[in-house]
Write a protein that holds these residues in place. Sequence first.
Motif, PDB file in Angstrom:
ATOM      1  N   GLY A 273       0.841  -1.152   0.044  1.00 52.98           N
ATOM      2  CA  GLY A 273       0.046  -0.002   0.156  1.00 52.98           C
ATOM      3  C   GLY A 273       0.913   1.267  -0.033  1.00 52.98           C
ATOM      4  N   VAL A 274       1.936   1.202   0.220  1.00 51.65           N
ATOM      5  CA  VAL A 274       3.059   2.309   0.228  1.00 51.65           C
ATOM      6  C   VAL A 274       4.209   2.090  -0.754  1.00 51.65           C
ATOM      7  CG1 VAL A 274       4.524   3.674   1.844  1.00 51.65           C
ATOM      8  CG2 VAL A 274       2.471   2.866   2.782  1.00 51.65           C
ATOM      9  N   THR A 275       4.897   1.128  -0.659  1.00 52.90           N
ATOM     10  CA  THR A 275       6.187   1.003  -1.807  1.00 52.90           C
ATOM     11  C   THR A 275       5.436  -0.138  -2.817  1.00 52.90           C
ATOM     12  OG1 THR A 275       7.176  -0.858  -0.451  1.00 52.90           O
ATOM     13  CG2 THR A 275       7.780   1.748   0.191  1.00 52.90           C
ATOM     14  N   GLU A 276       4.662  -0.958  -2.522  1.00 54.53           N
ATOM     15  CA  GLU A 276       3.976  -1.688  -3.255  1.00 54.53           C
ATOM     16  C   GLU A 276       2.752  -1.510  -3.329  1.00 54.53           C
ATOM     17  OE1 GLU A 276       5.624  -3.822  -5.112  1.00 54.53           O
ATOM     18  OE2 GLU A 276       7.436  -4.937  -4.052  1.00 54.53           O
TER      19      GLU A 276
ATOM     20  N   ARG B 100       8.043   7.067  11.129  1.00 53.92           N
ATOM     21  CA  ARG B 100       7.724   5.492  10.801  1.00 53.92           C
ATOM     22  C   ARG B 100       8.639   5.085   9.423  1.00 53.92           C
ATOM     23  NH1 ARG B 100       3.303   5.808   8.964  1.00 53.92           N
ATOM     24  NH2 ARG B 100       3.200   7.848   9.044  1.00 53.92           N
ATOM     25  N   TRP B 101       8.449   3.684   9.325  1.00 50.81           N
ATOM     26  CA  TRP B 101       9.145   3.136   8.147  1.00 50.81           C
ATOM     27  C   TRP B 101       8.608   3.802   6.747  1.00 50.81           C
ATOM     28  CZ3 TRP B 101       8.547  -2.548   9.881  1.00 50.81           C
ATOM     29  CH2 TRP B 101       9.427  -2.893  11.169  1.00 50.81           C
ATOM     30  N   ALA B 102       7.192   3.857   6.679  1.00 52.65           N
ATOM     31  CA  ALA B 102       6.551   4.471   5.447  1.00 52.65           C
ATOM     32  C   ALA B 102       6.716   6.066   5.413  1.00 52.65           C
ATOM     33  CB  ALA B 102       5.154   4.225   5.557  1.00 52.65           C
ATOM     34  N   SER B 103       7.279   6.823   6.329  1.00 52.29           N
ATOM     35  CA  SER B 103       7.121   8.141   6.463  1.00 52.29           C
ATOM     36  C   SER B 103       7.726   8.770   5.351  1.00 52.29           C
ATOM     37  CB  SER B 103       7.722   8.690   7.791  1.00 52.29           C
ATOM     38  OG  SER B 103       7.005   8.394   8.782  1.00 52.29           O
ATOM     39  N   PRO B 104       8.898   8.399   4.816  1.00 49.97           N
ATOM     40  CA  PRO B 104       9.353   9.164   3.539  1.00 49.97           C
ATOM     41  C   PRO B 104       8.457   9.164   2.402  1.00 49.97           C
ATOM     42  CG  PRO B 104      11.203   8.010   4.563  1.00 49.97           C
ATOM     43  CD  PRO B 104       9.778   7.572   5.319  1.00 49.97           C
ATOM     44  N   PHE B 105       7.719   7.879   2.058  1.00 47.62           N
ATOM     45  CA  PHE B 105       7.048   7.852   1.146  1.00 47.62           C
ATOM     46  C   PHE B 105       5.953   8.532   1.157  1.00 47.62           C
ATOM     47  CE2 PHE B 105      10.135   4.273   0.752  1.00 47.62           C
ATOM     48  CZ  PHE B 105      10.333   4.115  -0.459  1.00 47.62           C
TER      49      PHE B 105
ATOM     50  N   ALA C  94       5.323  11.397   2.842  1.00 51.45           N
ATOM     51  CA  ALA C  94       5.562  12.873   2.569  1.00 51.45           C
ATOM     52  C   ALA C  94       5.649  13.189   1.192  1.00 51.45           C
ATOM     53  CB  ALA C  94       7.021  13.032   3.249  1.00 51.45           C
ATOM     54  N   LEU C  95       6.223  12.012   0.431  1.00 51.89           N
ATOM     55  CA  LEU C  95       6.324  12.429  -1.055  1.00 51.89           C
ATOM     56  C   LEU C  95       4.844  12.384  -1.897  1.00 51.89           C
ATOM     57  CD1 LEU C  95       9.160  10.201  -2.153  1.00 51.89           C
ATOM     58  CD2 LEU C  95       9.064  12.525  -2.183  1.00 51.89           C
ATOM     59  N   ARG C  96       3.839  11.501  -1.321  1.00 50.44           N
ATOM     60  CA  ARG C  96       2.704  11.517  -1.873  1.00 50.44           C
ATOM     61  C   ARG C  96       1.646  12.508  -0.992  1.00 50.44           C
ATOM     62  NH1 ARG C  96       0.564   5.130  -1.284  1.00 50.44           N
ATOM     63  NH2 ARG C  96      -1.295   6.272  -2.177  1.00 50.44           N
ATOM     64  N   ASP C  97       2.076  12.865  -0.004  1.00 44.37           N
ATOM     65  CA  ASP C  97       1.335  14.332   0.599  1.00 44.37           C
ATOM     66  C   ASP C  97       1.463  15.387  -0.377  1.00 44.37           C
ATOM     67  OD1 ASP C  97       0.407  12.894   2.791  1.00 44.37           O
ATOM     68  OD2 ASP C  97       1.928  13.643   4.082  1.00 44.37           O
ATOM     69  N   GLU C  98       2.540  15.406  -0.776  1.00 42.43           N
ATOM     70  CA  GLU C  98       2.945  16.634  -2.052  1.00 42.43           C
ATOM     71  C   GLU C  98       3.370  15.998  -3.412  1.00 42.43           C
ATOM     72  OE1 GLU C  98       5.557  19.574  -0.329  1.00 42.43           O
ATOM     73  OE2 GLU C  98       4.512  19.838   1.312  1.00 42.43           O
ATOM     74  N   PRO C  99       2.533  15.619  -4.092  1.00 43.76           N
ATOM     75  CA  PRO C  99       2.968  14.884  -5.379  1.00 43.76           C
ATOM     76  C   PRO C  99       3.526  15.877  -6.515  1.00 43.76           C
ATOM     77  CG  PRO C  99       0.451  14.661  -4.999  1.00 43.76           C
ATOM     78  CD  PRO C  99       0.925  15.444  -4.009  1.00 43.76           C
ATOM     79  N   ALA C 100       4.425  15.245  -7.057  1.00 45.77           N
ATOM     80  CA  ALA C 100       5.120  16.194  -8.304  1.00 45.77           C
ATOM     81  C   ALA C 100       3.995  16.753  -9.112  1.00 45.77           C
ATOM     82  CB  ALA C 100       5.929  15.253  -9.060  1.00 45.77           C
ATOM     83  N   PRO C 101       4.390  18.189  -9.411  1.00 39.60           N
ATOM     84  CA  PRO C 101       3.401  18.911 -10.137  1.00 39.60           C
ATOM     85  C   PRO C 101       3.219  18.578 -11.441  1.00 39.60           C
ATOM     86  CG  PRO C 101       5.645  20.253  -9.890  1.00 39.60           C
ATOM     87  CD  PRO C 101       5.788  18.803  -9.183  1.00 39.60           C
ATOM     88  N   ARG C 102       4.282  17.873 -12.105  1.00 41.53           N
ATOM     89  CA  ARG C 102       3.849  17.457 -13.487  1.00 41.53           C
ATOM     90  C   ARG C 102       3.941  15.917 -13.821  1.00 41.53           C
ATOM     91  NH1 ARG C 102       6.389  21.041 -17.866  1.00 41.53           N
ATOM     92  NH2 ARG C 102       8.386  20.666 -17.134  1.00 41.53           N
ATOM     93  N   PRO C 103       3.516  15.433 -14.680  1.00 45.67           N
ATOM     94  CA  PRO C 103       3.454  13.914 -14.892  1.00 45.67           C
ATOM     95  C   PRO C 103       4.516  13.506 -15.658  1.00 45.67           C
ATOM     96  CG  PRO C 103       1.827  15.047 -16.438  1.00 45.67           C
ATOM     97  CD  PRO C 103       2.198  16.131 -15.609  1.00 45.67           C
ATOM     98  N   VAL C 104       5.060  12.386 -15.393  1.00 44.27           N
ATOM     99  CA  VAL C 104       6.171  11.574 -16.124  1.00 44.27           C
ATOM    100  C   VAL C 104       5.341  10.847 -17.034  1.00 44.27           C
ATOM    101  CG1 VAL C 104       8.044   9.990 -15.986  1.00 44.27           C
ATOM    102  CG2 VAL C 104       7.713  11.499 -14.129  1.00 44.27           C
ATOM    103  N   ALA C 105       6.015  11.028 -18.457  1.00 43.35           N
ATOM    104  CA  ALA C 105       5.467  10.525 -19.767  1.00 43.35           C
ATOM    105  C   ALA C 105       5.903   8.847 -19.560  1.00 43.35           C
ATOM    106  CB  ALA C 105       5.842  11.166 -20.628  1.00 43.35           C
ATOM    107  N   LEU C 106       4.982   7.978 -19.632  1.00 52.14           N
ATOM    108  CA  LEU C 106       5.423   6.601 -19.822  1.00 52.14           C
ATOM    109  C   LEU C 106       5.290   6.394 -21.332  1.00 52.14           C
ATOM    110  CD1 LEU C 106       5.901   3.812 -18.864  1.00 52.14           C
ATOM    111  CD2 LEU C 106       3.499   3.439 -18.457  1.00 52.14           C
TER     112      LEU C 106
END
Length: 609
Positions: A440-443, A464-469, A471-483
């Motif tokens: 649910g966090v890294t997977e 906690r172990w999940a805290s760094p991830f 924090a990143l999801r709390d503030e998503p990157a402003p622009r998408p990455v193209a797949l």
Amino acid sequence: MPELETPGVATGTRAEWVAAAAAVLRKSGALPADAPDEAAAPDGAGLDQAVLARLGRRTFGGTPVTPLAGVTSTAAGYRRLDGRGWLNCVPLADPDPAQAAAALIADLEGGAQSCWLTVGAAGTALPDLPAVLAPVLLDIAPIELNAVEPVTALQAGRAFARILSDRGVRAPGGGLGADPFGRAIRAGSPEVDTTELAEIASLATDLGLRGFVADATVAHEQGADDGWELGYLLAAVAEYLRLLEAAGITPDVAAALLTLRLPATAEQFTTIARFRAARGLWTRLLELALEPATTVPAPWLHAVTSRMMTTRYDPWVNMLRVTIAALAAGTGGAQAVTVLPFDAALGIPDAFGRRIARNVSHLLLDESHVADTADPAAGAGGIEALTERLAATGWAAFTEIEAAGGLSTAVAGGLLAERFAAQKALRASRIATRAQPLTGVTEFAHAGEQLPQRRPKGKAWPERWASPFEALRDEPAPRPVALVVLGAVASHSVRASFVRNALGAIGSPLAGGDAATADVAAAVAGFDPAAGDIAVVAGSDAAYAGADPTFAGTAADVVTGLRERGARLVLIAGRPPAGVEVDGTVGLGGDLLQLAGLLRGTGVTEVQR
């Protein structure tokens, strides 16, 4: 243990078990077809080791975990033999006295038997303690106090004593929860204040309660591995015995004043073995501390499900984590089990979260009957061996602390901080590379997930172990990455899905990548640098090399095309073919936090590990 035979039971021999396991491993490809067998290695020793090497693993601290071991039973000191189950001890840390009282009485009426009550800034204010405990029958329900800043254990204990006195009742058990070592470590102080120990011991003795806690959750939250959690626990016990003996309290009396608190994680077998090892280490230490021929008292083991393993995102998975942890702690011999509610990382748990948490023990004890057998792990060779190995690593950590002058000196001198920091960094690396996945966090991160809302805590939990991830999801990157995908869906879907999972875990939205592409022009056509100037190329190795019949071109052609269209960064899923210059990779074993730094322009290129 050459045989696995039980009188009257057709269990077969070890050699037969190894041969059967080897056949399955060969069929799956996990064991080479030319792995040594009985003909190549007399007595099957070569095949035995080959099989165990593939079925075994190691704990986070490096202790081997094997499916078969030469230990069939361990010393009685590891075992809890009364078979009486455990107390369902609910946690309570709510600054609102009315809501705290309502939650506590709901828990007790719902079948909980005890309460681990936080008093101080993170929980009940000292003046509110009588109101919170007003509806509780204190002669029936044991209370474990947990005094935190600015309240001291002595202040909380005296307040509790006044409540008991005013009601004219005597508590049936519980403790005052004094922990000067944990208090200093959590405050980041090198000084351990033990000035109140004698008064706390006197008060606890008068009330018939335990006074002190040797709390391994402190070490756990600082990053310690299993061995150092046990070593810290034992060092705290030894320090208490010394300090209390200096105050005129003999070790046998002091031992009765102690609670041993251990974290319980979703690592089921490791948690079972750690609790059994704690009991054995306690027995050994008390054998050395007490007068000869003195009976060693059984320890009081209080299990608390790990705060570190809980997550804010996909918090429902926490229900599974705490259930496994509670099962393991109870199986390992805990006398009291505190299950943290699934929503505790989000804030103050609501009524639903508390009900689910207390019902975990009901399900395990009353419906699954897991405590009907005393020490159900006894005789399982793998767990017995793991118990002994963890006990050995715990004793080694304990002797290192003792060699440094004892726990107080180890805190002041920085030994613990140094050891815990190194172990914390190692675990952080394992989580970032998903060697230790967090569901649910890294997977399987759920993009766009809406988190349940809870009242804010009086004091934030440690990272906690999940805290760094998170924090990143709390503030998503402003622009998408193209797949950018290559070839038919069947050709690129595995790596495309891997990229979606990886970038979802670090709060980087993706655009594109849903359809098949027949050639380089089709692959790069959807890339728009104005929307986002980073692209990740995903396809099969054949497509990268120009050998995929569903795609006309190579990875090198696609990378060149993306750069010509204005891509600032181009990454590739998996290993890039020789000669293809990319800015990074998204692959198995990659460090996701470093990948996030690369994509957001805040860190170095992700590396393969």
